[in-house]
Design an enzyme around this catalytic site. Structure first.
Site, short mmCIF file in Angstrom:
data_model
loop_
_atom_site.label_atom_id
_atom_site.label_comp_id
_atom_site.label_asym_id
_atom_site.label_seq_id
_atom_site.Cartn_x
_atom_site.Cartn_y
_atom_site.Cartn_z
N ASN A 1 0.84 -1.18 0.00
CA ASN A 1 0.00 0.00 0.00
C ASN A 1 0.89 1.25 0.00
O ASN A 1 2.03 1.19 -0.47
CB ASN A 1 -1.03 -0.01 1.12
CG ASN A 1 -2.34 0.64 0.69
OD1 ASN A 1 -2.35 1.79 0.29
ND2 ASN A 1 -3.43 -0.10 0.76
N ARG A 2 0.41 2.37 0.52
CA ARG A 2 1.08 3.65 0.28
C ARG A 2 1.73 4.21 1.52
O ARG A 2 1.23 4.06 2.64
CB ARG A 2 0.08 4.66 -0.28
CG ARG A 2 -0.44 4.27 -1.66
CD ARG A 2 -1.60 5.12 -2.13
NE ARG A 2 -1.95 4.75 -3.50
CZ ARG A 2 -2.80 3.78 -3.82
NH1 ARG A 2 -3.39 3.07 -2.86
NH2 ARG A 2 -3.05 3.50 -5.08
N HIS B 1 3.60 -0.15 -2.65
CA HIS B 1 3.87 -1.59 -2.77
C HIS B 1 5.36 -1.93 -2.85
O HIS B 1 5.77 -2.84 -3.57
CB HIS B 1 3.15 -2.17 -3.98
CG HIS B 1 1.66 -2.20 -3.85
ND1 HIS B 1 1.02 -2.40 -2.64
CD2 HIS B 1 0.66 -2.04 -4.78
CE1 HIS B 1 -0.29 -2.37 -2.82
NE2 HIS B 1 -0.53 -2.16 -4.11
N HIS C 1 -1.62 -9.79 -3.68
CA HIS C 1 -2.37 -8.86 -4.51
C HIS C 1 -3.13 -9.57 -5.63
O HIS C 1 -3.23 -9.05 -6.75
CB HIS C 1 -1.43 -7.80 -5.10
CG HIS C 1 -2.08 -6.48 -5.37
ND1 HIS C 1 -3.09 -6.33 -6.28
CD2 HIS C 1 -1.86 -5.25 -4.84
CE1 HIS C 1 -3.45 -5.06 -6.32
NE2 HIS C 1 -2.73 -4.39 -5.45
N TYR D 1 -6.28 -10.68 -7.82
CA TYR D 1 -7.60 -10.16 -8.19
C TYR D 1 -8.52 -11.35 -8.44
O TYR D 1 -8.18 -12.26 -9.20
CB TYR D 1 -7.53 -9.32 -9.46
CG TYR D 1 -6.80 -8.02 -9.33
CD1 TYR D 1 -7.49 -6.83 -9.06
CD2 TYR D 1 -5.42 -7.96 -9.50
CE1 TYR D 1 -6.82 -5.62 -8.98
CE2 TYR D 1 -4.74 -6.76 -9.41
CZ TYR D 1 -5.45 -5.59 -9.14
OH TYR D 1 -4.78 -4.39 -9.05
N ASP E 1 -11.05 1.71 -3.32
CA ASP E 1 -9.62 1.52 -3.09
C ASP E 1 -9.33 2.04 -1.69
O ASP E 1 -8.62 3.03 -1.51
CB ASP E 1 -8.77 2.24 -4.14
CG ASP E 1 -7.32 1.78 -4.15
OD1 ASP E 1 -6.96 0.92 -3.32
OD2 ASP E 1 -6.53 2.29 -4.97
N GLN F 1 -7.68 -4.03 2.45
CA GLN F 1 -7.81 -3.08 1.36
C GLN F 1 -8.72 -3.70 0.30
O GLN F 1 -8.38 -4.71 -0.31
CB GLN F 1 -6.45 -2.75 0.75
CG GLN F 1 -6.48 -1.64 -0.29
CD GLN F 1 -6.47 -0.25 0.32
OE1 GLN F 1 -6.30 -0.10 1.54
NE2 GLN F 1 -6.64 0.77 -0.50
N GLU G 1 -6.89 -7.35 0.01
CA GLU G 1 -5.53 -7.39 0.55
C GLU G 1 -5.57 -7.18 2.06
O GLU G 1 -5.74 -6.05 2.53
CB GLU G 1 -4.67 -6.30 -0.09
CG GLU G 1 -4.66 -6.31 -1.61
CD GLU G 1 -4.31 -4.94 -2.15
OE1 GLU G 1 -3.18 -4.48 -1.91
OE2 GLU G 1 -5.16 -4.33 -2.83
#
Length: 341
Positions: free
Chosen positions: A78-79, A104, A174, A176, A239, A278, A305
């Protein structure tokens, strides 16, 4: 016993594929490039199998097309705002790979490494890698291990790490998911339930503001099962970090998510050791082809996540993401993939 097969080379390094098998036809395919979950074949209520994980056929696409599909991401997933944090009074500058932000693990994070096979069988694969001191700005040398293990009609992912100097760590998977099958269109009519009473609002950089708000009367209220697309928070969809509320059991796991495709009956129940989840609904997909030439439209898959909160190193009231020497970081995700009958 299944033997790892060559999937080709990336930047002169051999990449292997490992196939794991379980009950009712359950099958997982793991790539050593990025320690990725590359495919996951899951039964529906009639026993029909579909691959529910988005991905690519060519190794170069896994590397070049972005989105971190299926990857083990880190060192800090993440950030991190501005890519900066303070550790023991010293400012640490991380790689800035999303504008001014760190995302990431940076441009050369764990997702871009060719991991080594430590052990494998028909039901498990253990992969390891090393991130040297200073890589992407991180202090300390980090050793990481990911274990994929089939358990009946379920998949357990265990992410572990150790360091020789204090460093922030937040490893995530991660993948999907599209429970109707990876090439079946968007996921907006599939249903989610998340055990979360609070969420983290974000600014225009997708950095948490620091507030922790109730999900009540918002688009983030998934406390009962509802379609993903019923209440999107905006044109970009979700998000955001949801703050998990269920207590942990004796095994350290807490139930956090149920996802269901009402047409096929495929479902996924997820438990985790982590405090946050997330939810990302894949707004970046644009109809380009994925595995088998399938087109991935906007919202083609959702990522779930489990994690420490985004920007935790700069938010003292968020759960700590610090790892010190002599400690072991351990993050478990347990997927129950038994169909809904």
């Amino acid at each position: 016993m299944a033997t790892p097969t060559s999937a080709g080379q990336i930047d002169g390094q051999e990449v292997h594929r490992i196939t794991l098998t379980g009950a009712q036809g359950l099958r997982a395919e793991i790539l050593t490039y990025g320690a990725r979950l590359a495919a996951l074949w899951v039964p529906d209520r009639t026993g029909a199998l579909a691959d529910i994980v988005l991905g690519y056929d060519a190794l170069s696409d896994w590397r070049d097309r972005g989105g971190y599909l299926g990857a083990t991401c880190g060192r800090y997933s993440n950030r991190v705002a501005g890519g900066r944090l303070v550790l023991d009074g010293r400012t640490v500058q991380l790689d800035q790979n999303e504008g001014a932000q760190h995302l990431h693990g940076g441009r050369a994070g764990l997702d871009s490494k060719c991991w080594q096979i430590e052990d494998f069988s028909d039901q498990h694969a253990i992969l390891t890698t090393r991130s040297p001191d200073g890589e992407m700005g991180y202090p300390g040398t980090l050793t990481a291990r990911v274990t994929y293990r089939i358990e009946g009609v379920g998949l357990r992912i265990t992410m572990e790490a150790q360091t020789d100097a204090p460093t922030p760590v937040n490893l995530v998977n991660h993948a999907y998911f599209n429970l109707a099958g990876h090439g079946s269109g968007d996921v907006l009519r599939q249903e989610l339930q998340v055990e979360a009473n609070f969420y983290l609002p974000v600014d225009d950089r997708l950095i948490p503001t620091g507030e922790v708000l109730t999900v009540g009367d918002t688009a983030f209220d998934f406390r009962s099962l509802r379609p993903i697309g019923a209440r999107l928070p905006g044109p970009a969809g979700f998000d955001h970090n949801l703050c998990l509320s269920a207590p942990t059991g004796a095994d350290g796991l807490r139930p956090c998510l149920r996802a269901r495709d009402p047409v096929s009956g495929r479902q996924m129940r997820l438990s985790t050791t982590e405090p946050g989840l997330q939810l990302y609904t894949g707004a970046h997909f644009d109809g380009s082809p994925g595995k088998g030439g399938a087109r991935y439209p906007r919202f083609a898959g959702f990522a779930a996540e489990t994690q420490r909160f985004p920007n935790s190193p700069n938010m003292p009231h968020f759960p700590s993401a610090r790892l010190d020497p002599c400690e072991t970081y351990r993050h478990v995700m347990l997927f129950d993939l038994t169909p809904d009958c």
